[in-house]
Motif scaffolding. Structure first.
Motif, PDB file in Angstrom:
ATOM      1  N   ALA A   1      -8.881  -3.224  -6.889  1.00 35.57           N
ATOM      2  CA  ALA A   1      -8.835  -2.573  -5.585  1.00 35.57           C
ATOM      3  C   ALA A   1      -9.293  -3.567  -4.521  1.00 35.57           C
ATOM      4  O   ALA A   1      -9.197  -3.308  -3.329  1.00 35.57           O
ATOM      5  CB  ALA A   1      -9.714  -1.328  -5.565  1.00 35.57           C
TER       6      ALA A   1
ATOM      7  N   PHE B   1     -17.793   1.296  -5.649  1.00 32.19           N
ATOM      8  CA  PHE B   1     -18.372   2.287  -4.750  1.00 32.19           C
ATOM      9  C   PHE B   1     -19.597   2.894  -5.439  1.00 32.19           C
ATOM     10  O   PHE B   1     -19.522   3.332  -6.578  1.00 32.19           O
ATOM     11  CB  PHE B   1     -17.330   3.375  -4.465  1.00 32.19           C
TER      12      PHE B   1
ATOM     13  N   VAL C   1     -13.110   6.986  -7.956  1.00 31.72           N
ATOM     14  CA  VAL C   1     -12.079   7.326  -6.979  1.00 31.72           C
ATOM     15  C   VAL C   1     -12.448   6.695  -5.633  1.00 31.72           C
ATOM     16  O   VAL C   1     -11.597   6.141  -4.936  1.00 31.72           O
ATOM     17  CB  VAL C   1     -11.921   8.854  -6.851  1.00 31.72           C
ATOM     18  N   GLY C   2     -13.744   6.730  -5.294  1.00 30.31           N
ATOM     19  CA  GLY C   2     -14.203   6.098  -4.063  1.00 30.31           C
ATOM     20  C   GLY C   2     -13.915   4.609  -4.049  1.00 30.31           C
ATOM     21  O   GLY C   2     -13.619   4.027  -2.998  1.00 30.31           O
TER      22      GLY C   2
ATOM     23  N   MET D   1     -11.373   3.167  -5.519  1.00 25.05           N
ATOM     24  CA  MET D   1      -9.944   2.982  -5.291  1.00 25.05           C
ATOM     25  C   MET D   1      -9.587   3.276  -3.833  1.00 25.05           C
ATOM     26  O   MET D   1      -8.700   2.657  -3.256  1.00 25.05           O
ATOM     27  CB  MET D   1      -9.149   3.931  -6.201  1.00 25.05           C
ATOM     28  N   TRP D   2     -10.300   4.238  -3.280  1.00 22.55           N
ATOM     29  CA  TRP D   2      -9.984   4.733  -1.934  1.00 22.55           C
ATOM     30  C   TRP D   2     -10.176   3.617  -0.908  1.00 22.55           C
ATOM     31  O   TRP D   2     -11.227   2.992  -0.867  1.00 22.55           O
ATOM     32  CB  TRP D   2     -10.906   5.912  -1.618  1.00 22.55           C
ATOM     33  N   GLY D   3      -9.183   3.386  -0.107  1.00 21.96           N
ATOM     34  CA  GLY D   3      -9.312   2.377   0.938  1.00 21.96           C
ATOM     35  C   GLY D   3      -9.138   0.958   0.435  1.00 21.96           C
ATOM     36  O   GLY D   3      -9.316   0.004   1.186  1.00 21.96           O
ATOM     37  N   GLY D   4      -8.819   0.806  -0.868  1.00 21.67           N
ATOM     38  CA  GLY D   4      -8.630  -0.539  -1.404  1.00 21.67           C
ATOM     39  C   GLY D   4      -7.212  -1.029  -1.193  1.00 21.67           C
ATOM     40  O   GLY D   4      -6.400  -0.400  -0.504  1.00 21.67           O
ATOM     41  N   ARG D   5      -6.961  -2.197  -1.785  1.00 20.57           N
ATOM     42  CA  ARG D   5      -5.578  -2.680  -1.788  1.00 20.57           C
ATOM     43  C   ARG D   5      -5.238  -2.928  -3.237  1.00 20.57           C
ATOM     44  O   ARG D   5      -5.415  -4.015  -3.744  1.00 20.57           O
ATOM     45  CB  ARG D   5      -5.458  -3.976  -1.000  1.00 20.57           C
ATOM     46  N   MET D   6      -4.797  -1.859  -3.884  1.00 18.32           N
ATOM     47  CA  MET D   6      -4.717  -1.907  -5.341  1.00 18.32           C
ATOM     48  C   MET D   6      -3.486  -2.634  -5.842  1.00 18.32           C
ATOM     49  O   MET D   6      -2.383  -2.455  -5.338  1.00 18.32           O
ATOM     50  CB  MET D   6      -4.735  -0.481  -5.891  1.00 18.32           C
TER      51      MET D   6
END
Ligand code: HEA
Ligand code: HEA
Ligand code: CUA
Ligand code: CU
Lengths: 204, 363, 643
Positions: free
Chosen positions: C289, C294, C350-351, C353-358
Motif C-alpha cells: 500500500a 495503520f 483495512v486502515g 490499505m485505505w488511502g494507499g497506492r496498492m
C-alpha cells in the motif's frame, strides 16, 4: 558470536545483559513449571480415585523427609560448586560437583526403595487412578533429577578434559546447570508438600 | 485499466453474493430436510434458534461491512502509476477507540441473551410433567430405558407431544436382571453425543458421569437424530429416531412395551425362540423369554418388531434379507459392530429362518 | 580458548567441513538454510495432508460412497488434522521464524544455532515416526483431538472388523506428537532468547517489525502450551503402553480430564497457528500500500492481548460435554470478547490499505485474501461462542467450515503471501507473477467452494467425522460442490509447486530490495550472505529501510533520499568485511541426536526395549558429544575483528 561472550563480561553484547544460555535456561524452566503444574493438578484431582487400592495413607513421611533433606542439601553443595569455579578453584569445584551428584543419587535411591515398598504393599502403577498419578508425577521428577545427575557427572568429567575450566563460558555453564538443579529441588519441595504433607481432606 | 478493474469488481461481487447466497440457503430451502437445525419443532430447539436469529444477522452485518470496506479500498486505492507516494498516515486514535468500543458493545448485546438462555435451559422440567428416559450410548447404538414405566428399547424412542422429555445420560449404568441380581454394564463405554436437531441441541454421553438434557416436540411425527461425538468405526451409523405421538397413542405404546414378549405357539417361531435362547441371550435381553438373563451388551429385543429400524437405525426391520445378512455377519454390514458373526456352522439356514420368524413375532 | 589453532576439533567426531553440496545441508547450523529446509519439509507434509483431504473428499462426494472403508477414512482424517496442524502449518511458520527473525532484528544467526538445527531434525524425525505407523498396521484413527476413552477402548473393541492392536496406533500418536513437541519447545526457547537478546543497536521493542512481535508472542504460547499437551500425551502413553489408569473410568480416572488438558493446549495452539500469518500480512500490506502500518501499537498490543486471552477460553470446545451453566457462561463470554482484539487488527489492516497506492502483486493478493477470508471464519467462531446455539453447531460441518476458514483462509493464505513476498530475498529471484496470480484466484475460488457449503451442511445437521451419510438429508449437492472445490484447491497448489520449481531454477532476477519494502532484512543482499549483514544496521526508526530511502513521514508525502543505503551496503560489504566474520561451524550432533528419538519411540511401540535403549543411548551420547564440541572452531586472530 560465541567468541564475543568469552572475552567480555557475561551477557555483554546482548540487549538484556544476560547471557543467552542463561536466558534460555530461564525460558526452559518457565515451560517446566507448566509441565509439573499440570502433573500436580492431575494428582490432586485423583486423590479420591483410589479404587480398591491403598490411598495416601501408605506414605512414610519420616523416610521421605530424610531424602527430601538430602536433596535440599545438594542445592547447597551446588552453590558451593559454583562459588568454587567462580573463585577459580577447580579442585574444590570438582569435589562439590561430585558431592551434589552423589546427594542426587542418594535421593534417587530413596525413591527407588520407596517404590519397591509401595509395590510390595499392593500399590503399583496400575492399581488405581491415584496410584498411576502418584507414580507418574514422582517418577517424572525422578527423571529430572537423573538428568541433573548426568549433567553434573559430565561437568565433573569435562573439568578433567579442559572443556570446563575457569573461563567465563564454563562458569555460565555451571551456573545454568545450577539453576536447573535448584529448580528441580524447589519442584520437589512443592511435590513433597502436596503429596506427602498436606492432609488429603484439605485438598479435596 | 478500467476493464481490468471492472473484472475485479465483477469477481468480487460474485464471491460475495455466493457467500451470502449460501447463508440464505441455509435458512429457507432446507427446511424440508429432517435434520435441519434451523427448523426447530419444539420449545427447546426454538430457544436455541432464537439466539441464532440474533447472532447470525449481526455476523452478516459485520461481514458486509468488512468485505465492503476491503472492496472499496481495493477499487479506490490502487496504484495507477501516476503521481507521488501516498500520505504516510501512521494511525488514528479516535478510530482506534471506535473500533474497539463498538464491537465490544455489540458483543455485550449478544452476551446478555446468551447467558440468560444458558441458565434457563439448565433447569430441569418439573418432575410431575415430564417423561423420564435413561439413555446409554454404546458402540454403536442407543439404549433407552423408560425408568418409571420399567422397560427398555433401542435406537427409536416414542414420546408424547408437548411434554418435556427429560433424558438422563447415564454413564455408569447398573441393571436389574430377571432374578433381581445387579448387572454391571461393561466398563468400556466411550463418549457419544445425543442429538436430535429439531427437538434440542446435543449433549455428550460421558462414561462414568451423569448428564441431563430435555427435549420436546410440538408436532407429531418422526424426528431424526445422530450420534455427534466420535465413538469409533460406526460413529456414522449410530442414528436416532424420535417418534412424537399424541398422549393417548403414547400411553398405548407404553402399555404395549411394558408387556413381556409372548412365547410363540408351535412352529418355526417357537423353534426360533429356542435358537435364540441357545445363541443370543448372552447379549440380548428379551423379557418373557424363558432363558432371559437380562444381559444388555446388545439392544433389548423384547419388542424388536415394534421398531422400524435396527442396528443403529440404519436398516429396515421388515427387510428379512437384511436381517439375515446381519445375523450372518454384523461387522460386514456395519463396520465395527460388536456382535459376532453366526455362520452356517453355528446356525443353519433353516434355523436362521426360524430365528428371524421369531424376531418378527416380537411386537 | 587455549587450544592450538590448527587442531580441527576436540569433540567426539571430527567437525564436518563442507560448506556446500548436499551434505552441508545435513550439518548446517545456518538459520537461513534451516529455514529453507523447514519450508521444504512442511510443504511436503502439506501436500501429503492435502492428498489425504482429497481422498476424504472423494469418499464424501456422494451419499453411501465406498471409496474408503470406515477404518481408512478415520485414519485419513485423523492424520490429515495432525499433519496439517503439527507438520504443515507449525513448521511452515517455523520456516519463516528461522529465516526471517535474525535478518529482521539485525542478528547474524539465532542464539543457539545448533539447537536450531536440532529442532529441524527432530521435527522431521517426528513426522517420519508418525507416518511410519502405516508400516506397522495403521495410523492413529480416533481424531486429532483423540478424546478419552475411545483412545483406549478403541474404535472396535471386539476387534471383529479391525483385529489388530489399537494401542499401537495410540502410541504412535502419543510419541509422535511428543517428539514434535520437543522440536517446537527447543525452537521456542531459542527464538525467545534471539529476539529478546540479539536485536541490532537501536531496535527497541516498539520499533520491531510486527512479524517479529507476533513471532515472539507465538514462542511464548508454544513455551507454555507444549508442556500441557506433553502431560496429556505422557498420560496416554502410560495408559495404553503400561496399563495406567489416567483415563480409565473403572479405576477412578476421568475422561473429561483429557479434554481439559488437550484444549488448554489446543486453544493457544490455534493462535500459534494464526499469529505468524497475522505478522506476515502486517509486513506485506504496508509495503504494497506504500504507507506505514495503520495503528502499529494497536496491532502489537492486540496481538499480545490475543495471546493472553487465548488461555482463558479453552472450554468453548466442550460446551456440550456438560460443564454446567456457570462454566459455560464464563467461557462463552471470554470467547466472544476475543473478537475485540482480533477486530482491531482487521480494521487496522483495512486502515493500512485505505488511502494507499496498492500494487496487487501475488503477496498482496494473498494478504488481502487473508483479511477477507479470515473474517468469515472469525465470525462463525463468534456464533460458536453463543453457547446454546453451539449445542446445534458442535461437531458438525459448521465447525469444520469455521476452522478451515481460519486455518486455510487465515494461516495458509498468510503463509503463501509470505512465500511470494520473501522468496526473492531467499533466492534472489522472483516467483512467476502470472502463475502466482492464477494460483491466488484458483485457490480463492476453490477454497470458498470447498468450505463455504460446509456451513450449510453443518446447519443442515451433517455431523463431522462421518465416513458415510445417507441420501435425502439435503447433503448430497453441497458435498459434491465441496469436493469439487477441494480439487480446485489442489490444482491451485499444483500450480504453486510448478511455480516454485520453475522459479528456483530460472526465475526473474531480483535485487536486494525488489518490492521497495520497509524493514531491514531488505538492506541485506538477496540472497543474504551467511553472516546476513556485513555491518549490522543501526536502527533509528520503525520501518528503518524505508526511512533510509525516503525522507518525510508523519502524514507528509515522502520524497526519495538521493543515495539509498541498501544495495550499496551489500555490494561493498562483500569485498571489505564479509570474509572476516566468524560464524558458528556446522555440526553432526543435531542430526544424530534427532535420529535417536524415533528409534527410542519405535522401541516402545514394538516392545523391543533394546531398541529404545539404543535410541536413548544415541541421544545421551550425542548430547555429550555436543557439549564437548565448541560452537565454533577457534580461528587464528579470532579476537580482533568484531565491531
Ligand atoms: C487459526 C485457528 C483458529 C482461530 C484464529 C480461531 C478463532 C476463533 N474460534 Fe475457533 N476453532 C479452531 C481454530 C481457530 N479458531 C479449530 C481448529 C477448531 C476446531 C477444533 C476441533 O474440534 O477439531 C475451532 C473451534 C472453535 C469452537 C468450538 C466449536 C465446537 O466444536 O463446538 C469455538 C467456540 O466458541 C471457536 C470460537 C472461536 C472464536 C470466537 C475465535 C475468534 O478468535 C475469532 C475472532 C475474529 C473475528 C470475530 C473476526 C474479526 C472481528 C471483527 C471484524 C470485529 C467485529 C466482530 C464482531 C462484533 C462480532 N472455535
Ligand atoms: C491447517 C489445517 C488444515 C488445512 C490446511 C486443511 C485443508 C483441507 N481440509 Fe481439513 N482439517 C483440519 C485441518 C486442515 N485442513 C483439521 C484439524 C481437521 C479435523 C480432523 C479431525 O476431525 O480430527 C480437518 C478435517 C477436515 C474434514 C472433515 C473430516 C471429517 O470430519 O470427517 C474435511 C472434509 O472435507 C477436510 C477437508 C480439507 C480439504 C479439502 C482441505 C484442502 O484445503 C486441502 C488442499 C489440497 C491440497 C493441498 C492438495 C495438494 C496435493 C496435490 C496437488 C497432489 C500432490 C500430492 C503429492 C505429490 C503427495 N478437513
Ligand atoms: Cu456414538 Cu458417535
Ligand atoms: Cu478454541
Amino acid at each position: 558470536m560465541a567468541t564475543d561472550t568469552e572475552s567480555a563480561a557475561p551477557g555483554a553484547g546482548t540487549n538484556f545483559g544476560v547471557p543467552n544460555e542463561k536466558m534460555g535456561m530461564w525460558a526452559f524452566l518457565g515451560s517446566e513449571c507448566l509441565f509439573f503444574g499440570a502433573f500436580i493438578s492431575v494428582y490432586v484431582l485423583y486423590l479420591g480415585g483410589t479404587g480398591d487400592g491403598p490411598g495416601p495413607a501408605i506414605f512414610d513421611i519420616p523416610f521421605t523427609s530424610v531424602s527430601t533433606f538430602v536433596l535440599l542439601m545438594s542445592s547447597l553443595a551446588m552453590v558451593m560448586a559454583l562459588a568454587a569455579i567462580q573463585d577459580g578453584d577447580m579442585r574444590r569445584f570438582r569435589t562439590w560437583t561430585l558431592g551434589t551428584a552423589l546427594m542426587g543419587l542418594t535421593f534417587l535411591s530413596g525413591q527407588v526403595y520407596e517404590y519397591t515398598v509401595f509395590v510390595e504393599e499392593g500399590m503399583g502403577l496400575t492399581t488405581s487412578a491415584f496410584s498411576t498419578a502418584f507414580f507418574v508425577l514422582t517418577s517424572f521428577h525422578g527423571v529430572h533429577v537423573s538428568i541433573g545427575v548426568l549433567m553434573l557427572g559430565a561437568l565433573w568429567f569435562m573439568s578433567f578434559t579442559g572443556r570446563i575450566d575457569t573461563s567465563q563460558r564454563s562458569q555460565t555453564a555451571v551456573e545454568n546447570i545450577g539453576l536447573y538443579w535448584h529448580f528441580v529441588d524447589i519442584i520437589w519441595i512443592l511435590i513433597f508438600t502436596v503429596v506427602y504433607l498436606i492432609p488429603v481432606d484439605l485438598l479435596t | 485499466m478500467a476493464g481490468h478493474r471492472k473484472a475485479i469488481l465483477a469477481r468480487t461481487v460474485v464471491i460475495g453474493a455466493l457467500a451470502l447466497g449460501l447463508a440464505a440457503c441455509g435458512r429457507t430451502e432446507m427446511s424440508e430436510y429432517p435434520l435441519d437445525a434451523l427448523s426447530p419443532n419444539g420449545p427447546i430447539a426454538e430457544e436455541l434458534d432464537r439466539l441464532w436469529q440474533i447472532v447470525f444477522p449481526i455476523a452478516v452485518g459485520v461481514f458486509v461491512l468488512v468485505e465492503g470496506l476491503i472492496l472499496i479500498a481495493v477499487l479506490k486505492f490502487r496504484d495507477r502509476g501516476d503521481g507521488d507516494l501516498p500520505h504516510q498516515v501512521e494511525g488514528n486514535t479516535r478510530l482506534e477507540i471506535l473500533w474497539t468500543i463498538i464491537p465490544a458493545v455489540i458483543l455485550a448485546g449478544i452476551a446478555v441473551p446468551t447467558v440468560g438462555t444458558i441458565f434457563e435451559l439448565s433447569e430441569a422440567p418439573a418432575k410431575e410433567e415430564r417423561v423420564e428416559v435413561e439413555v446409554v450410548g454404546k458402540q454403536f447404538f442407543w439404549q433407552f430405558e423408560y425408568v418409571n414405566e420399567g422397560f427398555f428399547t433401542a435406537n427409536e424412542m416414542v414420546v408424547p407431544t408437548d411434554t418435556p422429555v427429560y433424558l438422563h445420560l447415564e454413564g455408569d449404568p447398573v441393571y436389574k436382571g430377571p432374578d433381581g441380581r445387579e448387572i454391571q454394564e461393561a466398563s468400556d463405554l466411550v463418549l457419544h453425543s445425543f442429538w436430535v436437531p429439531r427437538l434440542a441441541g446435543k449433549t455428550d454421553f460421558v462414561p462414568g458421569a451423569d448428564r441431563y438434557m430435555t427435549l420436546q416436540a410440538s408436532q407429531e411425527g418422526t424426528y431424526l437424530g445422530n450420534c455427534a461425538e466420535f465413538c469409533g468405526l460406526s460413529h456414522a451409523n449410530m442414528r436416532i429416531r424420535v417418534r412424537a405421538v399424541s398422549q393417548q397413542e403414547y400411553e398405548e405404546w407404553v402399555a404395549q412395551q411394558a408387556k413381556p414378549a409372548a412365547s410363540p405357539p408351535e412352529g418355526p417361531a417357537a423353534r426360533g425362540e429356542e435358537i435364540f435362547g441357545a445363541n443370543c441371550v448372552t447379549c440380548h435381553a428379551v423379557k418373557g423369554h424363558p432363558d432371559n438373563v437380562g444381559q444388555r451388551t446388545g439392544p433389548d429385543l423384547t419388542h424388536f418388531n415394534s421398531r422400524t429400524r435396527f442396528a443403529g437405525a440404519i436398516f429396515d426391520v421388515e427387510d428379512t434379507q437384511q436381517l439375515r445378512a446381519w445375523i450372518r455377519n454384523p461387522p460386514a454390514e456395519k463396520p465395527g459392530a460388536q456382535m459376532p458373526p453366526f455362520g452356517p456352522d453355528q446356525i443353519s439356514q433353516g434355523e436362521l429362518d426360524a430365528l428371524i420368524q421369531y424376531l418378527h413375532t416380537l411386537d | 580458548m587455549t587450544a592450538v589453532a590448527d587442531t580441527p576439533s576436540k569433540g567426539l567426531l571430527s567437525r564436518p567441513g563442507a560448506s556446500s553440496g548436499w551434505t552441508s545441508w545435513l550439518t548446517t547450523v545456518d538459520h537461513k538454510k534451516i529455514g529453507i529446509m523447514y519450508f521444504a519439509a512442511a510443504l511436503i507434509f502439506f501436500l501429503v495432508g492435502g492428498l489425504e483431504a482429497l481422498l476424504m473428499r472423494a469418499q464424501l462426494s456422494t451419499a453411501n460412497a465406498s471409496v474408503l472403508s470406515a477404518d481408512a477414512y478415520n485414519q485419513l482424517f485423523t492424520m490429515h488434522g495432525l499433519t496439517m496442524i503439527f507438520f504443515a502449518i507449525m513448521p511452515m511458520s517455523a520456516a519463516f521464524f528461522n529465516y526471517l527473525l535474525p535478518l529482521m532484528i539485525g542478528a547474524r544467526d539465532v542464539a543457539f544455532p545448533r539447537l536450531n538445527a536440532l529442532s529441524l531434525w527432530v521435527f522431521i524425525a517426528a513426522g517420519i515416526f508418525l507416518y511410519s505407523s502405516w508400516l506397522f498396521g495403521g495410523a492413529p484413527d480416533t481424531t486429532w483431538v483423540n478424546y478419552a476413552p475411545v483412545q483406549e477402548v478403541g474404535p472396535d473393541p471386539a476387534g471383529l472388523t479391525l483385529g489388530g492392536d489399537h494401542d499401537q496406533r495410540m502410541l504412535f500418536y502419543s510419541l509422535g506428537l511428543q517428539i514434535a513437541g520437543i522440536a517446537s519447545l527447543a525452537s521456542a526457547i531459542n527464538l525467545i532468547v534471539t529476539v529478546l537478546n540479539m536485536r541490532a543497536p537501536g531496535l527497541t521493542f516498539m520499533r520491531m517489525p510486527v512479524f517479529v512481535w507476533m513471532s515472539l508472542v507465538v514462542q511464548f504460547l508454544i513455551l507454555f502450551a507444549m508442556p500441557v499437551i506433553g502431560v496429556a500425551l505422557w498420560q496416554l502413553m502410560f495408559d495404553v503402553g503400561f496399563d495406567g489408569n489416567f483415563f480409565r473410568v473403572d479405576a477412578g480416572g476421568q475422561p473429561i480430564l483429557w479434554q481439559h488438558l488437550f484444549w488448554l493446549f489446543g486453544h493457544p495452539e490455534v493462535y500459534i497457528l494464526i499469529l505468524p500469518a497475522f505478522g506476515i500480512v502486517s509486513e506485506i500490506l504496508p509495503t504494497f500500500a506504500r504507507k506505514p502500518l495503520f495503528g502499529y501499537a494497536a496491532i502489537v498490543f492486540s496481538g499480545i492481548a490475543i495471546g493472553f486471552m487465548g488461555w482463558g477460553v479453552w472450554a468453548h470446545h466442550m460446551f456440550t460435554s456438560g460443564l454446567g451453566p456457570v462454566a459455560n457462561a464464563a467461557f462463552g463470554l471470554s470467547t466472544m470478547f476475543i473478537a475485540v482484539p482480533t477486530g482491531i487488527k482487521i480494521f487496522n489492516w483495512v486502515g493500512t490499505m485505505w488511502g494507499g497506492r496498492m500494487r496487487f502483486s501475488p503477496p498482496m493478493l494473498f494478504a488481502i485474501g487473508l483479511v477477507a477470508m479470515f473474517t468469515i471464519g472469525g465470525l462463525s467462531g463468534v456464533t460458536h461462542a453463543v453457547v446454546p446455539s453451539d449445542a446445534q453447531q458442535h461437531d458438525t460441518y459448521y465447525v469444520v467450515a469455521h476452522f478451515h476458514y481460519v486455518l486455510f483462509g487465515g494461516a495458509i493464505f498468510g503463509l503463501f503471501a509470505g512465500v511470494y513476498y520473501w522468496f526473492p530475498k531467499a533466492f534472489g529471484k522472483f516467483l512467476n507473477d502470472r502463475l502466482g496470480k492464477t494460483h491466488f484466484w484458483l485457490q480463492l475460488i476453490g477454497f470458498n467452494l470447498a468450505f463455504g457449503p460446509q456451513h450449510v451442511l453443518g446447519l443442515n445437521g451433517m455431523p463431522r467425522r462421518y465416513y458415510t451419510y445417507p441420501s435425502g438429508m439435503g447433503w448430497d449437492m453441497w458435498n459434491m460442490v465441496s469436493t469439487i472445490g477441494a480439487f480446485i484447491i489442489a490444482l491451485s497448489v499444483l500450480i504453486f509447486v510448478v511455480n516454485l520449481v520453475k522459479s528456483v531454477r530460472s526465475g526473474e532476477q531480483a535485487d536486494a530490495d525488489p518490492w521497495d519494502a520497509r524493514t531491514i532484512e531488505w538492506l541485506s543482499a538477496s540472497p543474504p550472505p551467511p553472516h546476513n549483514y556485513d555491518e549490522v544496521p543501526v536502527v533509528t526508526s520503525r520501518d528503518e529501510a524505508w526511512h533510509r530511502k525516503y525522507a518525510g513521514g508523519g502524514g507528509e508525502v515522502p520524497r526519495p533520499v538521493p543515495a539509498g543505503a541498501s544495495a550499496d551496503h551489500a555490494e561493498h560489504g562483500e569485498e571489505h568485511h564479509g570474509e572476516h566474520i566468524h560464524m558458528p561451524d556446522p555440526s553432526y550432533w543435531p542430526l544424530i541426536l534427532a535420529a535417536g528419538l524415533p528409534l527410542a519411540a519405535w522401541g516402545v511401540v514394538t516392545g523391543l526395549w533394546a531398541l529404545s535403549g539404543i535410541g536413548l543411548g544415541i541421544v545421551l551420547l550425542s548430547a555429550f558429544g555436543w557439549a564437548m564440541e565448541p560452537e565454533s572452531e577457534p580461528e587464528p586472530h579470532a579476537e580482533s575483528e568484531h565491531a
